[in-house]
Design a protein around this motif. Structure first.
Motif: not given
Lengths: 248, 426
Positions: A88-91, A147
């Motif tokens: 997962f590449s988010f905040y 994502n």
């Protein structure tokens, strides 16, 4: 048909390692195709995507994205693709809309364009109703969709997908696959890796099977299965890679 | 510009949703400022305004002992409780605990008699020197029995010395008066008249105290003026916990991987974090100063008096904030894990605070530390604040302290950039 990605004589070593991951690798991916890369764990799939996207720097050979050499134009080529990493590449503290507004700005979009695109994507991916809630409270499937949404915010010409459906339920998977097909219909080239081989059969029109940094076989899916007298990708996979564990 | 604004907005949003981090950054320094100021203020009050409980056991019935007791009473430094002269030391110790007395004074039985002999011997020697008396004088005498001072071990050395000094002063006066009486009697063969005794009693000399400031302002500094600037700087540098781990989190999270694939330099993320946390440090300073001004008087502490040059105060605060943020960025870039960033950050700030004179005044540190002090950015920030708050200095004075602070900031930024380059983050 032109190549969206053209790789020739690629050689790559991880720093401090004497054995190369790729040795004179050649691969062309046509513009508008849905290209799947498969292989056992440690085959080099994620490393290849990292080299193409400029995350890892290669020492020998050439990678071109839409005709632009990656190593010579590391900033310019980033405008041509989107990336959906396996993790997962988010905040997680932010909402889907806040994440999209931030990553849209970093992709070079204006505020109004980002807002418009974000609203469209969230609608298509079924996230409109939760667009202002923090992502950390979402289910795995919803997080996967967030994502993916971030990866396509800039309407990329090429989309790299690294295990985009891992750990999601059937409904979320179907939503993701449908959306990816729609993107492809609109002209986006997909480069996809997964261990979900049945899903890959549904999505991909061309595949390459990787093992130990080499391409074992590459071609259009249906002729390839016929050539090897296999009913599906799983049989082809086992035939070409054997039954030995690769991640021990 | 929109990219930077979007990044700053993202950082501020994440920060405001981290309630524990916010409490840590704002509540901790406020509590520290209140507790330390209250403690130091109590100490100041104890030494200067409050009276210390003293138990007095006078085993002598002579005049000098009575005068000594009178002198101690007039010193106006003690609440005196008197013990029976027959009490033994162990009984006195028990009574000392019962009466919460920090000090017990025992005047020995033959104190007045022995002091009289001492005075007569000293006066005789003087008269012989003057040629007034040809008679042989006694050259030796039994030593004066010491006055015993029992004290509670919790009494710090500095307090003890202060009490001891006050008692010595009274004793000296009694002794001097006794010698003068002997001299007078030796010369005139009559006792010294009361009027003359009054003339000799008490010191006619006075000390007037004036704080020396660069502005000529004679207001007396208090514990608040000392502590609010000190703990403001400490709070600013303590953002290392939040900012350092935020950078580590950013580096190790999946979002960093995605950021690397976007057509924007990672430097923008760091610039955004610096702007965001600079705002945090300025807010910290504002909150602590406001508490010093408005809350302290309501809880019995002296109010913070702001110096006349608010622009100078702002300049110092911004300089300290930028340096604190640069320090945190450095820690964040070089730390591999959040635990490293938190541990190294917290310990190094406490060390730099100790070196910088926040815990102990720098002039009280050993000579070997005087060079080390200069490497602490907290030292230069504190000196700049003290120049403004305590000495009333102007821009030309505070710049002398800000120049080293700016130099350290530039050095930290360069180190951070080198770290980014080395780790291929930019």
């Amino acid at each position: 048909m032109t190549n969206a990605i053209a790789i020739s004589n690629l050689r790559f070593y991880y720093p401090g390692h004497s054995v190369s991951v790729f040795e004179n690798l050649n691969l062309n991916i046509k513009t508008g195709s849905r290209f799947g890369i498969f292989g056992p764990n440690g085959a080099g799939k994620t490393t290849l995507i990292a080299c193409i996207t400029g995350i890892l720097k290669y020492s020998h050979g050439s990678i071109k994205i839409n005709g632009i050499e990656v190593s010579e134009n590391p900033h310019e080529i980033k405008k041509h693709f989107g990336y959906v990493p396996q993790d997962f590449s988010f905040y997680p503290e932010l909402s889907p809309m806040e994440n999209l507004m931030f990553f849209g700005a970093w992709a070079g979009l204006s505020k109004s364009t980002t807002q418009k695109r974000a609203a469209e994507i969230l609608e298509v991916l079924g996230l409109s109703e939760v667009k202002d809630k923090p992502v950390r409270k979402f289910s795995g499937g919803m997080k996967r969709r967030v994502n993916l949404a971030i990866g396509v915010i800039q309407q990329p010409a090429i989309l790299f997908l690294d295990e985009p459906t891992v750990g999601v339920d059937i409904h979320s998977r179907q939503a993701l696959i449908s959306y990816l097909k729609m993107l492809n219909t609109n002209g986006t080239t997909l480069m996809y890796t997964s261990h979900q081989l049945s899903e890959a059969e549904e999505l991909c029109d061309e595949v390459a099977l990787f093992d130990e940094g080499k391409i074992k076989v590459q071609g259009l899916l249906s002729p390839l299965l016929q050539q090897h007298q296999q009913n599906g990708l799983e049989g082809l996979f086992m035939e070409l890679t054997g039954k030995k564990y690769r991640d021990s | 510009m929109y990219k930077l604004w979007a990044t700053i907005w993202k950082d501020i949003t994440i920060l405001t949703r981290d309630r524990v981090g916010l409490i840590f950054m704002f509540a901790m320094p406020i509590i520290l400022a209140i507790v330390i100021t209250a403690t130091q203020n109590s100490t100041f009050e104890l030494v200067n305004n409050n009276k210390i409980n003293l138990l007095l056991c006078n085993r002598d019935t002579g005049l000098a002992a009575r005068e000594l007791v009178n002198g101690i009473e007039k010193a106006d430094m003690f609440h005196i409780s008197k013990a029976e002269k027959s009490m033994e030391e162990t009984a006195l110790e028990t009574l000392m605990n019962k009466k919460d007395a920090l000090v017990t004074l025992i005047i020995p039985a033959e104190f007045s008699h022995k002091l009289k002999i001492l005075a007569d011997v000293t006066a005789g020697k003087a008269l012989k020197e003057f040629g007034v008396n040809d008679e042989p004088v006694k050259e030796t005498f039994d030593s004066l029995p010491p006055i015993q001072m029992l004290y509670n071990p919790v009494l710090q050395s500095s307090f003890r010395q202060s009490i001891s000094g006050a008692l010595q002063s009274v004793m000296q006066m009694v002794q001097t008066k006794q010698i003068l009486q002997s001299l007078y009697a030796g010369l005139n063969n009559t006792p010294m008249p009361d009027s003359l005794q009054q003339e000799f009693s008490g010191s006619k000399m006075q000390i007037e105290e004036f704080p020396v400031t660069k502005s000529g302002n004679n207001s007396i500094p208090n514990a608040t003026q000392h502590n609010i600037p000190a703990w403001t700087i400490f709070a600013m540098f303590f953002v290392v916990i939040s900012l350092g781990s935020s950078i580590v989190r950013e580096k190790s999270s999946g979002s960093f991987l995605r950021l690397k694939t976007l057509p924007t330099n990672f430097n923008l993320a760091l610039i955004s974090k610096q702007v965001t946390y600079l705002i945090v440090t300025l807010l910290q300073a504002l909150v602590i100063f406001l508490i010093g001004i408005f809350l302290f008087p309501h809880i019995g502490l002296p109010a913070l008096a702001l110096p006349p040059g608010i622009s100078n105060l702002f300049l110092i605060t911004v300089s300290c904030g930028i340096c604190a943020v640069s320090f945190a960025i450095c820690i964040g870039i070089f730390a591999q894990t959040q635990e490293q960033a938190n541990g190294i950050g917290a310990v190094s700030v406490v060390l730099l605070a100790a070196l910088g004179g926040l815990l102990v005044p720098t002039f009280a540190m050993p000579a070997s530390f005087q060079y080390l002090i200069k490497i602490s950015p907290l030292h230069w920030g504190l000196e700049a604040y003290y120049t403004l708050f305590l000495e009333g200095g102007g821009l030309n004075h505070i710049v002398l302290n800000l120049l080293p602070l700016w130099a350290i900031t530039i050095l930290l930024q360069l180190i951070a950039y080198a770290g980014l380059k080395k780790k291929s983050l930019v």
